[in-house]
Write a protein that holds these residues in place. Structure first.
Motif, short mmCIF file in Angstrom:
data_model
loop_
_atom_site.label_atom_id
_atom_site.label_comp_id
_atom_site.label_asym_id
_atom_site.label_seq_id
_atom_site.Cartn_x
_atom_site.Cartn_y
_atom_site.Cartn_z
N ASN B 210 -26.06 -35.34 14.27
CA ASN B 210 -26.86 -34.18 14.65
C ASN B 210 -25.97 -33.02 15.12
OD1 ASN B 210 -25.97 -35.08 17.10
ND2 ASN B 210 -27.98 -35.55 17.93
N ASP B 211 -24.65 -33.21 15.02
CA ASP B 211 -23.70 -32.15 15.32
C ASP B 211 -23.77 -31.70 16.78
OD1 ASP B 211 -21.70 -30.32 14.64
OD2 ASP B 211 -23.18 -28.72 14.33
N TRP B 212 -24.23 -32.58 17.64
CA TRP B 212 -24.33 -32.30 19.08
C TRP B 212 -23.23 -33.08 19.78
CZ3 TRP B 212 -26.35 -29.74 23.14
CH2 TRP B 212 -26.43 -30.37 24.38
N THR B 213 -22.51 -32.42 20.66
CA THR B 213 -21.49 -33.12 21.43
C THR B 213 -22.12 -33.65 22.72
OG1 THR B 213 -19.93 -31.47 20.62
CG2 THR B 213 -19.18 -32.92 22.41
N PRO B 214 -22.13 -34.96 22.90
CA PRO B 214 -22.74 -35.52 24.11
C PRO B 214 -22.11 -34.92 25.37
CG PRO B 214 -22.32 -37.25 22.54
CD PRO B 214 -21.66 -36.01 22.00
N GLN B 215 -22.94 -34.56 26.33
CA GLN B 215 -22.47 -33.96 27.56
C GLN B 215 -22.42 -34.99 28.68
OE1 GLN B 215 -21.64 -30.45 27.65
NE2 GLN B 215 -21.70 -31.00 25.48
N VAL B 216 -21.53 -34.77 29.62
CA VAL B 216 -21.46 -35.62 30.81
C VAL B 216 -21.67 -34.76 32.04
CG1 VAL B 216 -20.19 -37.45 31.97
CG2 VAL B 216 -19.67 -36.94 29.59
N LEU B 217 -22.64 -35.12 32.87
CA LEU B 217 -22.95 -34.37 34.09
C LEU B 217 -22.84 -35.29 35.30
CD1 LEU B 217 -26.18 -32.58 32.80
CD2 LEU B 217 -23.88 -31.61 32.88
N THR B 218 -22.85 -34.70 36.48
CA THR B 218 -23.03 -35.51 37.69
C THR B 218 -24.32 -35.06 38.35
OG1 THR B 218 -21.79 -33.92 39.04
CG2 THR B 218 -20.55 -35.77 38.11
N CYS B 219 -24.93 -35.97 39.09
CA CYS B 219 -26.15 -35.60 39.81
C CYS B 219 -26.35 -36.56 40.98
CB CYS B 219 -27.37 -35.64 38.89
SG CYS B 219 -27.78 -37.29 38.30
N SER B 220 -27.22 -36.16 41.88
CA SER B 220 -27.65 -37.07 42.94
C SER B 220 -29.17 -37.04 43.00
CB SER B 220 -27.06 -36.67 44.30
OG SER B 220 -27.73 -37.37 45.33
N ALA B 221 -29.78 -38.08 42.50
CA ALA B 221 -31.25 -38.13 42.50
C ALA B 221 -31.75 -38.13 43.94
CB ALA B 221 -31.73 -39.38 41.76
N LEU B 222 -30.97 -38.74 44.83
CA LEU B 222 -31.34 -38.83 46.24
C LEU B 222 -31.40 -37.45 46.88
CD1 LEU B 222 -31.81 -41.40 47.99
CD2 LEU B 222 -29.52 -41.02 48.94
N GLU B 223 -30.36 -36.65 46.63
CA GLU B 223 -30.30 -35.33 47.25
C GLU B 223 -30.91 -34.24 46.36
OE1 GLU B 223 -26.22 -34.60 48.28
OE2 GLU B 223 -26.28 -36.04 49.94
N GLY B 224 -31.22 -34.61 45.14
CA GLY B 224 -31.83 -33.64 44.23
C GLY B 224 -30.85 -32.67 43.60
N THR B 225 -29.56 -32.95 43.72
CA THR B 225 -28.57 -32.05 43.13
C THR B 225 -28.28 -32.46 41.69
OG1 THR B 225 -26.85 -33.44 44.09
CG2 THR B 225 -27.42 -31.45 45.28
N GLY B 226 -28.05 -31.45 40.86
CA GLY B 226 -27.69 -31.73 39.47
C GLY B 226 -28.89 -32.01 38.57
N ILE B 227 -30.07 -32.12 39.14
CA ILE B 227 -31.27 -32.45 38.35
C ILE B 227 -31.63 -31.27 37.43
CG2 ILE B 227 -33.72 -33.04 38.52
CD1 ILE B 227 -31.81 -35.27 39.43
N ALA B 228 -31.53 -30.07 37.99
CA ALA B 228 -31.83 -28.87 37.18
C ALA B 228 -30.89 -28.79 35.98
CB ALA B 228 -31.71 -27.62 38.03
N GLU B 229 -29.61 -29.17 36.21
CA GLU B 229 -28.62 -29.10 35.14
C GLU B 229 -28.95 -30.13 34.04
OE1 GLU B 229 -27.92 -28.94 38.34
OE2 GLU B 229 -27.19 -26.87 38.38
N VAL B 230 -29.45 -31.28 34.46
CA VAL B 230 -29.83 -32.29 33.46
C VAL B 230 -30.93 -31.71 32.56
CG1 VAL B 230 -31.01 -34.50 33.14
CG2 VAL B 230 -29.13 -34.33 34.77
N TRP B 231 -31.91 -31.10 33.18
CA TRP B 231 -33.02 -30.54 32.38
C TRP B 231 -32.53 -29.40 31.49
CZ3 TRP B 231 -37.10 -31.80 30.12
CH2 TRP B 231 -38.01 -30.84 29.64
#
Lengths: 310, 310
Positions: B210-231
């Protein structure tokens, strides 16, 4: 010569040959089962052919009779497939107590594997007491090989670190014996290091149900070193799993598995090779892909048509 | 409420319900397909539920309508399965724009997966525009989830080194997006390190079709950080694969796959649930395991009997 002809019969796609082939296999069955079946796999470049020639010649020189078979699904593309090059094992091929056969051709891995599985029976009935099944590290061919051998040997390259990552984890889990090949010259230290790393990594895996701890060895197929130890370890494996019943248990499970697989494949042939169903299936596929009918509804209608044909 | 009842109908094993369920799905089909289907997997302990609650609440608070489904083959053992505990996602479950459904029960992964696949259609027809499919990292359930979603998200734990070894390589290959969860407090540095290592490791994989390069992110579901970036990244994935046609192509392939799988499963039911064949099969199994008949011969005889029943 007779064995070669019988295997050619098995590999034949002609329907008149199929019935005879099944009869031959059925006749051979009571005389089969007396060999040790060894699966050999590893990534391209690991030296599988050289290793099999070294091990095979070592055994043939010691009065064993060696049959070398192969499972290579890519052999459908050309008869001269990755594992089809008999000349690679020239010394072994010409040995009077060895029989080397390239991978059968076939439209599917299932078909190729089945032919190899049947050839094992013929080789055993012909008196070969060690059957080596070579396979390429492609797709599911290791799983197929694993389902027909007693001992599964994974060849590895020397080198440290993250090598296990390059090999599918499932294949390492299948292996009863790992051998780091090319342990010669400059690579000897690297090979020993790799051996230790694999050994440590194996401890992370859950124990096998045959109560055998997979061994890690080093060898050099080129120089012929370590080959005797590989055979010794295969012997230890058999001595370990025969008394605890696992050796026989596994063979029985494998026989059951092959029956079930053959039934499943046969059912699909009945369905997918029926001309009326095929035509309808093409239309259904188009409707499903266009979102006009749910895949489940489409399948139910196709199955209904199949039942009606009965 | 209606959606819940419709899914209960789909999950029913009663044959009179099955026909109605298929009719309901067929009616919903033209109204389906308008959501983004996101698969979420990861090892036990990675915090899947907390993550899904965080992502789901984030989206529901922003006018999205979120459906959470699950594939957990172990749910056959007890309705209170690993992924069955609705109370884990209490906040999301009570959100007016969210619908949380535990994994359907079933005798096989195929059955469980099929029900979840059908539920997606109902959720979409009911107006949910994001469907999250949660799955446990057990057996083939990720493969099943992967076959019904548009984007596949793999959650990882912080920590360096050989972590990829603990996850089946095939699952990493399936992932379009990796997120190192629990990137909070003392673990923040570890998570960032892990992110970099995964990122480097991904470069070892061949590019996706699909010509998409898989991305790697960090997040903390507990603190709610990085969730917006995942979306945000899920959005980028869709924007990337929609214009190049891969998004739709994959959905069509998935629909075809499910039709074929349903046909295969249906053929096996026709065979293996036939009382006469079952009885004969038991006898054949014994003969095969005793080495009296070759597995192939036994299969052919069974298939012959099946054809005769037709």
């Amino acid at each position: 010569v007779l064995l070669g002809k019988a295997i050619t019969l098995i590999e034949s796609t002609k329907s008149e040959h199929k019935a005879i082939a099944q009869e031959v296999i059925q006749q051979c069955l009571p005389h089969s089962g007396q060999s040790v079946r060894v699966g050999v796999t590893g990534s391209p470049g690991v030296g599988k052919s050289t290793f099999i020639e070294a091990l095979g010649t070592y055994l043939a020189d010691r009065s064993h009779r060696i049959a070398v078979l192969a499972i290579d699904p890519s052999s459908r593309l050309s008869r001269g497939s990755i594992l089809g090059d008999k000349t690679r094992m020239e010394r072994l091929s010409n040995h009077e107590r060895a029989f080397v056969r390239p991978s059968p051709a076939g439209d599917s891995l299932g078909g190729v594997a089945r032919k190899t599985r049947e050839s094992i029976i013929l080789c055993e009935a012909a008196g070969y007491d060690v059957v080596l099944v070579e396979t390429v590290g492609v797709g599911q061919s290791e799983t197929a090989a694993h389902s027909m051998v007693d001992v599964f040997l994974l060849l590895l390259l020397p080198g440290a670190g993250d090598e296990l990552q390059g090999i599918k984890r499932g294949i390492v889990e299948m292996a009863d014996l790992l051998a780091v090949n090319k342990a010669d010259g400059d690579r000897l230290d690297l090979a020993r290091l790799a051996r230790r790393e694999y050994y440590n990594a194996l401890h992370l895996f859950p124990p096998k149900d045959n109560d055998w701890t997979p061994q890690v060895l080093t060898c050099s197929a080129l120089e012929g070193t370590g080959i005797a130890e590989v055979w010794l370890t295969i012997g230890q494996f058999c001595e370990h799993t025969r008394p605890n019943g696992h050796f026989e248990w596994k063979r029985r499970q494998q026989a059951r598995f092959w029956m079930m697989e053959t039934i499943r494949a046969g059912l699909e042939i009945l369905f997918f090779e029926n001309p009326a169903l095929r035509q309808h299936l093409s239309a259904m596929e188009a409707a499903v892909q266009a979102g006009e009918i749910s895949p489940f509804q489409a399948a139910e209608e196709m199955l209904g048509q199949f039942r009606a044909l009965k």
